[in-house]
Design a protein around this motif. Structure first.
Motif, short mmCIF file in Angstrom:
data_model
loop_
_atom_site.label_atom_id
_atom_site.label_comp_id
_atom_site.label_asym_id
_atom_site.label_seq_id
_atom_site.Cartn_x
_atom_site.Cartn_y
_atom_site.Cartn_z
N ILE A 165 0.84 -1.20 0.00
CA ILE A 165 0.00 0.00 0.00
C ILE A 165 0.87 1.25 0.00
O ILE A 165 0.62 2.21 -0.73
CB ILE A 165 -0.96 0.00 1.21
N GLU A 166 1.93 1.24 0.84
CA GLU A 166 2.83 2.39 0.90
C GLU A 166 3.50 2.65 -0.45
O GLU A 166 3.64 3.79 -0.88
CB GLU A 166 3.89 2.16 1.98
N ASP A 167 3.91 1.56 -1.10
CA ASP A 167 4.53 1.71 -2.42
C ASP A 167 3.54 2.29 -3.42
O ASP A 167 3.91 3.13 -4.25
CB ASP A 167 5.03 0.34 -2.93
N TYR A 168 2.30 1.85 -3.33
CA TYR A 168 1.29 2.37 -4.27
C TYR A 168 1.02 3.84 -4.02
O TYR A 168 0.94 4.65 -4.97
CB TYR A 168 -0.01 1.58 -4.18
N LEU A 169 0.89 4.22 -2.77
CA LEU A 169 0.63 5.63 -2.45
C LEU A 169 1.79 6.51 -2.92
O LEU A 169 1.58 7.62 -3.40
CB LEU A 169 0.41 5.80 -0.95
N TYR A 170 3.00 5.99 -2.78
CA TYR A 170 4.19 6.71 -3.27
C TYR A 170 4.08 6.94 -4.77
O TYR A 170 4.45 8.00 -5.28
CB TYR A 170 5.42 5.89 -2.92
N SER A 171 3.55 5.94 -5.48
CA SER A 171 3.45 6.05 -6.94
C SER A 171 2.33 6.99 -7.39
O SER A 171 2.27 7.34 -8.56
CB SER A 171 3.21 4.66 -7.56
N CYS A 172 1.48 7.39 -6.47
CA CYS A 172 0.37 8.30 -6.82
C CYS A 172 0.82 9.76 -6.88
O CYS A 172 0.07 10.61 -7.36
CB CYS A 172 -0.76 8.18 -5.80
N ALA A 173 2.01 10.08 -6.35
CA ALA A 173 2.50 11.45 -6.34
C ALA A 173 3.49 11.65 -7.49
O ALA A 173 4.44 10.88 -7.65
CB ALA A 173 3.17 11.76 -5.01
N TYR A 174 3.24 12.67 -8.29
CA TYR A 174 4.08 12.95 -9.46
C TYR A 174 4.66 14.36 -9.36
O TYR A 174 3.98 15.29 -8.90
CB TYR A 174 3.26 12.85 -10.74
N ARG A 175 5.89 14.50 -9.82
CA ARG A 175 6.53 15.81 -9.87
C ARG A 175 7.09 16.07 -11.26
O ARG A 175 7.50 15.14 -11.96
CB ARG A 175 7.67 15.90 -8.84
N GLY A 176 7.11 17.32 -11.65
CA GLY A 176 7.72 17.69 -12.93
C GLY A 176 6.95 17.22 -14.15
O GLY A 176 7.55 16.83 -15.15
N ILE A 177 5.62 17.27 -14.09
CA ILE A 177 4.79 16.83 -15.20
C ILE A 177 4.53 17.99 -16.17
O ILE A 177 4.13 19.08 -15.74
CB ILE A 177 3.45 16.26 -14.70
N LYS A 178 4.75 17.74 -17.46
CA LYS A 178 4.48 18.76 -18.48
C LYS A 178 3.07 18.55 -19.05
O LYS A 178 2.53 17.45 -19.00
CB LYS A 178 5.51 18.68 -19.59
N ALA A 179 2.52 19.60 -19.61
CA ALA A 179 1.18 19.49 -20.21
C ALA A 179 1.17 18.44 -21.32
O ALA A 179 0.18 17.74 -21.51
CB ALA A 179 0.75 20.85 -20.76
N THR A 180 2.29 18.30 -22.02
CA THR A 180 2.37 17.33 -23.11
C THR A 180 2.40 15.89 -22.61
O THR A 180 2.27 14.95 -23.40
CB THR A 180 3.62 17.59 -23.96
N ASP A 181 2.58 15.68 -21.29
CA ASP A 181 2.59 14.33 -20.73
C ASP A 181 1.19 13.75 -20.61
O ASP A 181 1.04 12.53 -20.47
CB ASP A 181 3.26 14.31 -19.36
N PHE A 182 0.18 14.60 -20.66
CA PHE A 182 -1.20 14.11 -20.57
C PHE A 182 -1.66 13.60 -21.93
O PHE A 182 -1.41 14.22 -22.97
CB PHE A 182 -2.14 15.23 -20.11
#
Length: 462
Positions: free
Chosen positions: A262-279
């Motif tokens: 669960i901790e690993d999954y919650l860690y994976s839910c946070a993103y940094r440095g995302i560009k608009a083109t990544d969506f």
């Protein structure tokens, strides 16, 4: 563009003679010129050598691409060739041309700038050639016969030396060019203002659920709660509640392993440095461009829901990436921490110096990618790697020179913190992009004007 191949790769390739077959009788001599400028040229034998180097970089992927190693590349159709003979030989020949074009262009620029190999660099080539001569002797042949066997085409020791000299000169000029690039603050700011969309990023939390008829109503309720969250703590708490409810619904106990998952999954839910083109979805990207901290958004697509929470709005990425040396001990090889701990103690006895780390890394690390570079990883951002490693690297108070031994499900990581970059990531990215543009600009004159003799290339056996 492709990086210049290292001498180490060349040497390993040439002295690994197992499985070599005798060079076939050929009408070609290997001396025919394939491409040239006023000061540099590549003959057929040299092209065969560069072809071998290019092909060796794909050895692990050929089977997956459908290439049969027991059949000539000229007899195997390649779906990626758009013109000419649609074979794998044509495909790799074109890649070899790209590689050679960069080398020749850099060598020509070096020649015009008066850059030459120094005495030490020439000695390095002498040393490699001596190793090749020794390998040929041990194989029971002369050097020309030996290197011809390796590339399975007519090739000489003199041609090999010429290849090494050109590669070394090209790499030297490339390194010196990048080292001498110095952009002013005004130039960097002007470039940012003209291309801000390429450098602005956001930080966010995200949670995606695939919906089925049985739990659609419940999922919508969860999504509604997530949309009401205004900070990452509340958002991730709701995600945790949803996951834990799933465990209990399935009659599963939330033991230590489940908690770690669960901790690993919650860690994976946070993103940094995302560009608009990544969506992927345009509407989501448009929302992200103007969203503020605490804003949420629901994305519905192909039977799934995704909720996004902004934790940093679109702006310059002012984070300072970090650099660390890593020696890897695989859990497949080491079943417990006996060896990693012993190595760590040996390092401790030496005062946790960087020099000792590099020595131990070279001896023990199973990281094939970075071992020869002293285990050095650069420009690491928060969240780039697994949680345990990330937690150590970005721990509060982390200081240059800190040692560590990090345990994960994959094994153990002996780590030495080098320090963080001195400039913000957005600025570093601009300097890199500007440098690459300038680099491409200086070699384009020769890179795109070179004319290859395809008839001579076609005489190569592969």
């Amino acid at each position: 563009m492709k990086k210049i191949v290292s001498f180490a790769l060349v040497l390993v390739m040439l002295v690994s003679v197992l499985g070599m077959t005798a060079c076939k009788d050929k009408k070609n001599t290997g001396n025919e010129i394939v491409v040239s400028t006023a000061n540099f040229s590549v003959n057929q034998g040299m092209f065969a050598y560069y072809f071998k180097v290019t092909l060796s970089g794909y050895e692990d992927y050929l089977e997956g691409l459908g290439v049969d190693p027991n059949v000539s590349l000229k007899e195997q159709e390649c779906p990626y060739v758009l013109k000419g003979e649609k074979t794998w030989f044509t495909y790799f020949a074109e890649m070899t041309k790209d590689y050679i074009s960069e080398i020749i262009a850099l060598c020509q620029e070096a020649y015009e700038a008066g850059v030459t190999l120094d005495e030490e660099e020439i000695k390095n080539i002498d040393s490699y050639m001596a190793d090749i001569a020794e390998a040929a002797k041990n194989y029971g042949s002369g050097i020309d016969e030996y290197v011809s066997l390796v590339v399975n085409n007519p090739f000489t020791g003199a041609d090999l030396r010429k290849c090494l000299e050109m590669e070394s000169l090209a790499a030297k000029y490339s390194d010196e060019f990048y080292a001498n690039i110095n952009l002013s603050d005004e130039e960097i700011e002007a470039y940012y203002q003209a291309n801000s969309a390429s450098y602005d990023t956001i930080d966010l939390c995200s949670f995606t659920v695939t919906v089925n008829e049985e739990d659609a109503e419940h999922v919508r309720e969860v999504m509604a709660k997530l949309l009401s969250a205004t900070n990452s703590e509340d958002f991730l708490k709701l995600v945790r509640e949803y996951i834990e409810a799933g465990y209990l619904k399935n009659g599963q106990e939330i033991d230590a392993d489940a908690e770690a998952a669960i901790e690993d999954y919650l860690y994976s839910c946070a993103y940094r440095g995302i560009k608009a083109t990544d969506f992927i979805i345009k509407e989501t990207a448009n929302w992200a461009m103007t969203a503020k901290v605490g804003d949420t958004y629901l994305e519905e697509s192909n039977g799934s829901f995704a909720v996004y929470l902004i934790t940093r709005e679109m702006s310059r990425d002012n984070s300072l990436k970090r650099n660390v040396r890593v020696a890897y001990f695989s859990a497949d090889t080491y079943k417990d921490d006996t060896v990693p701990t012993s190595v760590y103690k040996t390092w401790e006895e030496a005062g946790f110096t960087e020099e000792k780390f590099i020595e131990l890394n070279n001896k023990y690390s199973q990281d094939d990618e970075k071992r020869d570079a002293g285990g050095l990883y650069t420009n690491i951002g928060y969240g780039d790697y697994i949680k345990e490693f990330n937690d150590w690297l970005f721990a509060e108070g982390r200081a240059a020179g800190d040692p560590g031994l990090v345990h994960t499900s994959d094994g153990w990581y002996l780590v030495y913190y080098v320090g963080e970059n001195k400039i913000a990531q957005w600025e570093s990215d601009i300097i890199t992009d500007c440098a690459n543009e300038m680099y491409n600009g200086i070699i384009d004159e020769y890179y795109y004007s070179l004319v290859y003799d395809d008839e001579v290339i076609s005489g190569i056996d592969y």
